[in-house]
Design a protein around this motif. Sequence first.
Motif, PDB file in Angstrom:
ATOM      1  N   GLY A   1      -2.571   7.282   0.239  1.00  0.00           N
ATOM      2  CA  GLY A   1      -1.430   6.567   0.817  1.00  0.00           C
ATOM      3  C   GLY A   1      -0.138   6.942   0.103  1.00  0.00           C
ATOM      4  O   GLY A   1       0.908   7.139   0.732  1.00  0.00           O
TER       5      GLY A   1
ATOM      6  N   THR B   1       0.846  10.458   1.183  1.00  0.00           N
ATOM      7  CA  THR B   1       1.372  10.476   2.555  1.00  0.00           C
ATOM      8  C   THR B   1       2.830  10.017   2.585  1.00  0.00           C
ATOM      9  O   THR B   1       3.694  10.669   3.187  1.00  0.00           O
ATOM     10  N   GLY B   2       3.110   8.885   1.940  1.00  0.00           N
ATOM     11  CA  GLY B   2       4.486   8.383   1.912  1.00  0.00           C
ATOM     12  C   GLY B   2       5.416   9.358   1.208  1.00  0.00           C
ATOM     13  O   GLY B   2       6.581   9.520   1.594  1.00  0.00           O
TER      14      GLY B   2
ATOM     15  N   ALA C   1       3.761   5.043   6.912  1.00  0.00           N
ATOM     16  CA  ALA C   1       2.493   5.754   7.120  1.00  0.00           C
ATOM     17  C   ALA C   1       1.622   5.773   5.863  1.00  0.00           C
ATOM     18  O   ALA C   1       0.398   5.885   5.958  1.00  0.00           O
ATOM     19  N   GLY C   2       2.235   5.660   4.691  1.00  0.00           N
ATOM     20  CA  GLY C   2       1.439   5.611   3.463  1.00  0.00           C
ATOM     21  C   GLY C   2       0.546   4.374   3.445  1.00  0.00           C
ATOM     22  O   GLY C   2      -0.633   4.442   3.051  1.00  0.00           O
ATOM     23  N   VAL C   3       1.091   3.250   3.884  1.00  0.00           N
ATOM     24  CA  VAL C   3       0.303   2.015   3.967  1.00  0.00           C
ATOM     25  C   VAL C   3      -0.855   2.205   4.949  1.00  0.00           C
ATOM     26  O   VAL C   3      -2.010   1.865   4.653  1.00  0.00           O
TER      27      VAL C   3
ATOM     28  N   GLY D   1      -3.664   4.512   3.412  1.00  0.00           N
ATOM     29  CA  GLY D   1      -4.495   3.830   2.422  1.00  0.00           C
ATOM     30  C   GLY D   1      -5.395   2.789   3.075  1.00  0.00           C
ATOM     31  O   GLY D   1      -6.542   2.582   2.660  1.00  0.00           O
TER      32      GLY D   1
END
Lengths: 344, 344
Positions: A229, A232-233, B228-230, B233
């Motif tokens: 995550g 990605t961010g 998108a990171g959230v 994960g």
Amino acid sequence: MIPSPYFLYLGHSNDEIGIKTSRGLAVFRGEDCVGEFRHDDCSLTLGLPRMTFAEAVSAGAKTLVLGIANAGGKLGEDLVEDALAALDAGLNIASGLHQRLRDEPRLAAAAKAKGLALFDVRDPASDLPIGDGKPRAGKRLLTVGTDCSVGKMYTTLHLARALQARGVRADFRATGQTGILIAGDGVPLDAVVADFISGAIESISPARHDGGWDLIEGQGSLFHPSFAGVSTGLLHGAQPDALVLCHEPNRPHMRGLPHYRLPDLADCLEANLRTARLTNPHVKAVGIALNTSKLTPDAAARFCAETSDAFGLPCVDPVTMGVEPIIDWMLKCELSAPAATAFR
Amino acid sequence: MIPSPYFLYLGHSNDEIGIKTSRGLAVFRGEDCVGEFRHDDCSLTLGLPRMTFAEAVSAGAKTLVLGIANAGGKLGEDLVEDALAALDAGLNIASGLHQRLRDEPRLAAAAKAKGLALFDVRDPASDLPIGDGKPRAGKRLLTVGTDCSVGKMYTTLHLARALQARGVRADFRATGQTGILIAGDGVPLDAVVADFISGAIESISPARHDGGWDLIEGQGSLFHPSFAGVSTGLLHGAQPDALVLCHEPNRPHMRGLPHYRLPDLADCLEANLRTARLTNPHVKAVGIALNTSKLTPDAAARFCAETSDAFGLPCVDPVTMGVEPIIDWMLKCELSAPAATAFR
């Protein structure tokens, strides 16, 4: 800003990975490091003069850097006592541990009494924005990896220095505690609240109009189930024009996870490019950086040559071979990019 | 646990999206809600009796839920004054705002004086683990989306209830403040520190051996550059056996980002399956849930039928059409999965 010169703490450490922050400062800020502090049971050295706190102050040191990591990132009793002695000798203290120096009442009181400062570099700014993904000016390179601890910070720093040596404006953008101590600035991405990951990266690499590059330190891996995550961010916030893929050959499994194998290099590169395209559709891979410290020089050279052939990209070990082939390729890609968008 | 029955706060709100937490409780915990509080300038209603704080206490209410969102998630002066009046009348206070109730000294003092409690549901547990991605027992479904606010929580709750109605053990696992208030438990994922996103989800959906399902509320979108990171994960931590893709047709752009179009449904589903495979290689899509509230009934039926044909999956609006086709398909997939791993 954290006052330098630095005095580097090793304490009782006997684990090379545990001292990676002190080691990083010795390698990349060696000219600002006066010496190292270690107890008699510490078997490691950075190759700097061993000193007491008083000797370090006499040698000009301004800040003791607690550049070690222990289980859970906690301030143990050893560390607190050593830090108190350092404050007593007149040193500021900087730490990248999860537990804050200022939350330890004895350290807070001693620093206040002596008029010295405590720096917690794992403390993100409280006013981070939420990312907006808007296209911004400037050229940005991000290092990505097959795993954690495969050389993303080292690669990024070597790329920044090699560009600077050619007279190209280039800034290293730190995203981890070691990088922040080296750069004197940055964002400790692993400590940022989840909603602000991409916004934190947008804030440390804002639009630039001077023709220079931001070289952004990568974190984690899209293939690490604990931390993807964050990666990605970071990819979305960085809006990178160029990616460099970092990898350590022969690693038996993902760091800390014996039940996960490392991804295939090609799958990993494709996944990173695909993810990065959301905020920069023109992103390109410009090189592969290998940590070959566990290979013989012959095996390392062969592995780099084979990888380079397979991907059609320069492939080097930045520490032993330098990054010039990647810089050459990256600047060539930039020249061949559509003029209207520079390298975008 | 937050004491019920609840009294739902609307305050001065005039924005339907701003009252979504109060609305969610009225829809999914209606039997536990005695009434609503609104000032004269509030144009919205949940269809519950309008009451004063004293009347709510007489009607049995135990907790005032500040189920509104305002810019920045701040506790404005209006809110503080209303919460003080509610405490004075004998109500506990629960809030999903970013700013904590307990950090407002007047509220902390008043609650203490009256022996009442303040509940900050956006406060993650301090002992969240780092995710390890180890395969765990049990069956899990996760809702994913093309964007934020496309109906992931509603879909997840409807699926949980439809399974329960068939006598299948099923638990809703909340990941946002509204879901947490409805379920009485969960993790406020957007407030978790970045390193703990997947671990937080592993902790709220642990291994289960009773043959039942965990239905996990999705957040954000892999295609939303802010969040998108959230979502990544969450996909890894959930280790889902089944995904349901949620979407609102005709949305002009990604929520809050006029410069980003919504992803193509097929691209979005494929990206979610690809990401989910890291921790569960056997993940399958089992349905598509559309929010058709802005379409005519005919257009909604046509859109669902066409989407179902295109994907070979059931497609419904959970609110107007129910989720039975998705439940049928999901249980059929489960039966056809390899016996050794159940649906894995």
